[in-house]
Design a protein around this motif. Sequence first.
Motif, mmCIF file in Angstrom:
data_model
loop_
_atom_site.group_PDB
_atom_site.id
_atom_site.type_symbol
_atom_site.label_atom_id
_atom_site.label_comp_id
_atom_site.label_asym_id
_atom_site.label_seq_id
_atom_site.Cartn_x
_atom_site.Cartn_y
_atom_site.Cartn_z
ATOM 1 N N GLU A 1 44.285 41.640 51.026
ATOM 2 C CA GLU A 1 44.079 40.290 50.516
ATOM 3 C C GLU A 1 44.357 40.217 49.011
ATOM 4 O OE1 GLU A 1 40.862 36.685 51.160
ATOM 5 O OE2 GLU A 1 40.333 38.712 51.783
ATOM 6 N N ILE A 2 43.920 41.229 48.282
ATOM 7 C CA ILE A 2 44.176 41.278 46.837
ATOM 8 C C ILE A 2 45.665 41.473 46.574
ATOM 9 C CG2 ILE A 2 43.764 42.587 44.720
ATOM 10 C CD1 ILE A 2 40.927 43.130 45.805
ATOM 11 N N ILE B 1 37.865 37.213 45.206
ATOM 12 C CA ILE B 1 39.084 36.601 45.729
ATOM 13 C C ILE B 1 39.306 35.231 45.104
ATOM 14 C CG2 ILE B 1 40.201 35.688 47.805
ATOM 15 C CD1 ILE B 1 40.211 38.799 47.523
ATOM 16 N N SER B 2 38.259 34.451 44.968
ATOM 17 C CA SER B 2 38.361 33.130 44.358
ATOM 18 C C SER B 2 38.836 33.226 42.909
ATOM 19 C CB SER B 2 37.002 32.430 44.428
ATOM 20 O OG SER B 2 37.053 31.204 43.760
ATOM 21 N N MET B 3 38.280 34.168 42.149
ATOM 22 C CA MET B 3 38.674 34.369 40.759
ATOM 23 C C MET B 3 40.137 34.795 40.667
ATOM 24 S SD MET B 3 39.280 36.854 38.164
ATOM 25 C CE MET B 3 38.706 38.334 38.927
ATOM 26 N N LEU B 4 40.544 35.717 41.520
ATOM 27 C CA LEU B 4 41.937 36.189 41.492
ATOM 28 C C LEU B 4 42.902 35.065 41.861
ATOM 29 C CD1 LEU B 4 41.571 39.714 43.122
ATOM 30 C CD2 LEU B 4 42.061 39.201 40.726
ATOM 31 N N ARG B 5 42.555 34.289 42.869
ATOM 32 C CA ARG B 5 43.425 33.176 43.272
ATOM 33 C C ARG B 5 43.562 32.152 42.159
ATOM 34 N NH1 ARG B 5 41.595 33.127 49.155
ATOM 35 N NH2 ARG B 5 43.318 34.243 50.099
ATOM 36 N N SER B 6 42.445 31.803 41.513
ATOM 37 C CA SER B 6 42.507 30.784 40.468
ATOM 38 C C SER B 6 43.265 31.282 39.253
ATOM 39 C CB SER B 6 41.106 30.321 40.080
ATOM 40 O OG SER B 6 40.409 31.342 39.412
ATOM 41 N N ARG B 7 43.212 32.563 39.002
ATOM 42 C CA ARG B 7 43.864 33.099 37.811
ATOM 43 C C ARG B 7 45.289 33.572 38.055
ATOM 44 N NH1 ARG B 7 40.931 36.723 33.298
ATOM 45 N NH2 ARG B 7 42.314 35.960 31.701
ATOM 46 N N TYR B 8 45.539 34.146 39.226
ATOM 47 C CA TYR B 8 46.830 34.762 39.511
ATOM 48 C C TYR B 8 47.585 34.116 40.666
ATOM 49 C CZ TYR B 8 45.234 38.456 36.451
ATOM 50 O OH TYR B 8 44.778 39.156 35.371
ATOM 51 N N GLY B 9 47.031 33.100 41.281
ATOM 52 C CA GLY B 9 47.670 32.465 42.430
ATOM 53 C C GLY B 9 49.023 31.877 42.066
ATOM 54 N N GLN B 10 49.929 31.881 43.001
ATOM 55 C CA GLN B 10 51.293 31.392 42.766
ATOM 56 C C GLN B 10 51.377 29.879 42.773
ATOM 57 O OE1 GLN B 10 53.891 33.330 41.881
ATOM 58 N NE2 GLN B 10 52.348 34.916 41.772
ATOM 59 N N ALA B 11 50.532 29.209 43.534
ATOM 60 C CA ALA B 11 50.586 27.750 43.593
ATOM 61 C C ALA B 11 49.199 27.212 43.909
ATOM 62 C CB ALA B 11 51.576 27.300 44.650
ATOM 63 N N ASN B 12 48.930 26.011 43.427
ATOM 64 C CA ASN B 12 47.647 25.403 43.742
ATOM 65 C C ASN B 12 47.727 24.698 45.093
ATOM 66 O OD1 ASN B 12 48.882 22.916 43.327
ATOM 67 N ND2 ASN B 12 48.110 22.701 41.250
ATOM 68 N N MET C 1 29.233 40.466 50.785
ATOM 69 C CA MET C 1 30.236 39.504 51.208
ATOM 70 C C MET C 1 30.438 38.421 50.157
ATOM 71 S SD MET C 1 32.231 39.280 53.686
ATOM 72 C CE MET C 1 33.205 38.207 54.646
ATOM 73 N N GLU C 2 29.359 37.983 49.542
ATOM 74 C CA GLU C 2 29.453 36.944 48.525
ATOM 75 C C GLU C 2 30.265 37.418 47.326
ATOM 76 O OE1 GLU C 2 26.490 34.613 45.527
ATOM 77 O OE2 GLU C 2 25.788 34.944 47.569
ATOM 78 N N SER C 3 30.090 38.666 46.920
ATOM 79 C CA SER C 3 30.846 39.174 45.774
ATOM 80 C C SER C 3 32.334 39.277 46.106
ATOM 81 C CB SER C 3 30.290 40.511 45.307
ATOM 82 O OG SER C 3 30.384 41.475 46.330
ATOM 83 N N ARG C 4 32.659 39.581 47.366
ATOM 84 C CA ARG C 4 34.059 39.623 47.781
ATOM 85 C C ARG C 4 34.695 38.242 47.650
ATOM 86 N NH1 ARG C 4 36.833 41.493 53.465
ATOM 87 N NH2 ARG C 4 38.794 40.428 53.100
ATOM 88 N N GLU C 5 33.982 37.230 48.131
ATOM 89 C CA GLU C 5 34.487 35.865 48.055
ATOM 90 C C GLU C 5 34.657 35.416 46.609
ATOM 91 O OE1 GLU C 5 31.801 33.552 50.400
ATOM 92 O OE2 GLU C 5 32.354 34.592 52.245
#
Length: 64
Positions: free
Chosen positions: A49-50, A8-19, A1-5
């Motif tokens: 989610e990805i 997701i956190s890495m993808l959001r920070s790198r590829y997220g559309q807005a902060n 579960m920790e690796s999933r989080e």
Amino acid sequence: MESREQLISMLRSRYGQANSEGEPGLRRPTSLRSVELRGRMRTQGLVEEIMEILGEARVFWANE
């Protein structure tokens, strides 16, 4: 579960559309065409989610 989080956190920070303030996020360093997931435990909802973060990229579980 920790690796999933962490993923997701890495993808959001790198590829997220807005902060969190609604300002445009960072530009994508490169467009991803596909993401192949591997592992014995297939976490429910991870692909969706990805896809939500990456948009048009193909996200799938590898056949083992």
